[in-house]
Design a protein around this motif. Structure first.
Motif, PDB file in Angstrom:
ATOM      1  N   SER A  48       0.824  -1.209   0.000  1.00 16.16           N
ATOM      2  CA  SER A  48       0.000   0.000   0.000  1.00 16.16           C
ATOM      3  C   SER A  48       0.859   1.260   0.000  1.00 16.16           C
ATOM      4  O   SER A  48       0.625   2.193  -0.763  1.00 16.16           O
ATOM      5  N   ALA A  49       1.880   1.289   0.859  1.00 16.96           N
ATOM      6  CA  ALA A  49       2.763   2.458   0.931  1.00 16.96           C
ATOM      7  C   ALA A  49       3.520   2.638  -0.382  1.00 16.96           C
ATOM      8  O   ALA A  49       3.702   3.761  -0.854  1.00 16.96           O
ATOM      9  N   ALA A  50       3.953   1.539  -0.988  1.00 20.77           N
ATOM     10  CA  ALA A  50       4.670   1.623  -2.265  1.00 20.77           C
ATOM     11  C   ALA A  50       3.764   2.168  -3.357  1.00 20.77           C
ATOM     12  O   ALA A  50       4.184   2.983  -4.177  1.00 20.77           O
ATOM     13  N   SER A  51       2.497   1.729  -3.365  1.00 22.24           N
ATOM     14  CA  SER A  51       1.579   2.196  -4.404  1.00 22.24           C
ATOM     15  C   SER A  51       1.309   3.690  -4.280  1.00 22.24           C
ATOM     16  O   SER A  51       0.993   4.348  -5.260  1.00 22.24           O
ATOM     17  N   LYS A  52       1.455   4.228  -3.077  1.00 21.86           N
ATOM     18  CA  LYS A  52       1.250   5.657  -2.837  1.00 21.86           C
ATOM     19  C   LYS A  52       2.547   6.456  -2.951  1.00 21.86           C
ATOM     20  O   LYS A  52       2.538   7.673  -2.794  1.00 21.86           O
ATOM     21  N   GLY A  53       3.673   5.759  -3.175  1.00 18.51           N
ATOM     22  CA  GLY A  53       4.961   6.437  -3.244  1.00 18.51           C
ATOM     23  C   GLY A  53       5.418   6.960  -1.899  1.00 18.51           C
ATOM     24  O   GLY A  53       6.173   7.929  -1.826  1.00 18.51           O
TER      25      GLY A  53
END
Length: 140
Positions: A48-53
């Motif tokens: 989730s954090a990766a998808s949000k950068g």
């Protein structure tokens, strides 16, 4: 010295190439209980954090201190390494397939949906404080 500085960044790049990016609507944590579920939740939070950068959340809350400390030892920062890796990452979904806890370590087997070809990865998590943090990534 340049070779040493690239080592921690390459770890994150390999990890994110196989375990980040597009958020999946499939919550694969429901089949786990107890600490196994906490491990699976950490993996889902990483996705989730990766998808949000959100490299700050990844470095502060999801990667093990030992992994983050490698950046300081090599003159870089976790935030910069993760940010660079996120910019080079393809999109796909991530599913936690299995979690095996052995003391303070927990290998989590994940499948990354890369379109026509799924990619298997193993993330090793370590118990750090009350939760679990990602300490290593391996392919295949």
């Amino acid at each position: 010295m340049l070779h040493r500085a690239l080592l921690p960044a390459s770890i994150v790049a390999v990890a994110l190439a196989g375990c980040a990016a597009q958020s999946s609507s499939n919550d694969s944590t429901g089949k786990f209980r107890g600490d196994q579920r906490l491990v699976a939740n950490t993996v889902e939070d990483f996705q989730s954090a990766a998808s949000k950068g959100d490299q700050v959340k990844i470095c502060r809350d999801l990667l093990a201190k030992s992994l983050v400390d490698q950046y300081a030892q090599h003159g870089g920062t976790c935030d910069k390494a993760v940010d660079g890796a996120l910019k080079d990452t393809d999109t796909f979904g991530l599913t936690v397939e299995s979690v095996a806890i052995s003391g303070q370590q927990a290998p989590a087997r994940v499948t990354a949906d890369r379109g026509k070809k799924d990619v298997q990865r193993t993330l090793t998590l370590v118990k750090q404080g009350p939760g679990w943090r990602i300490s290593a990534f391996a392919g295949g």
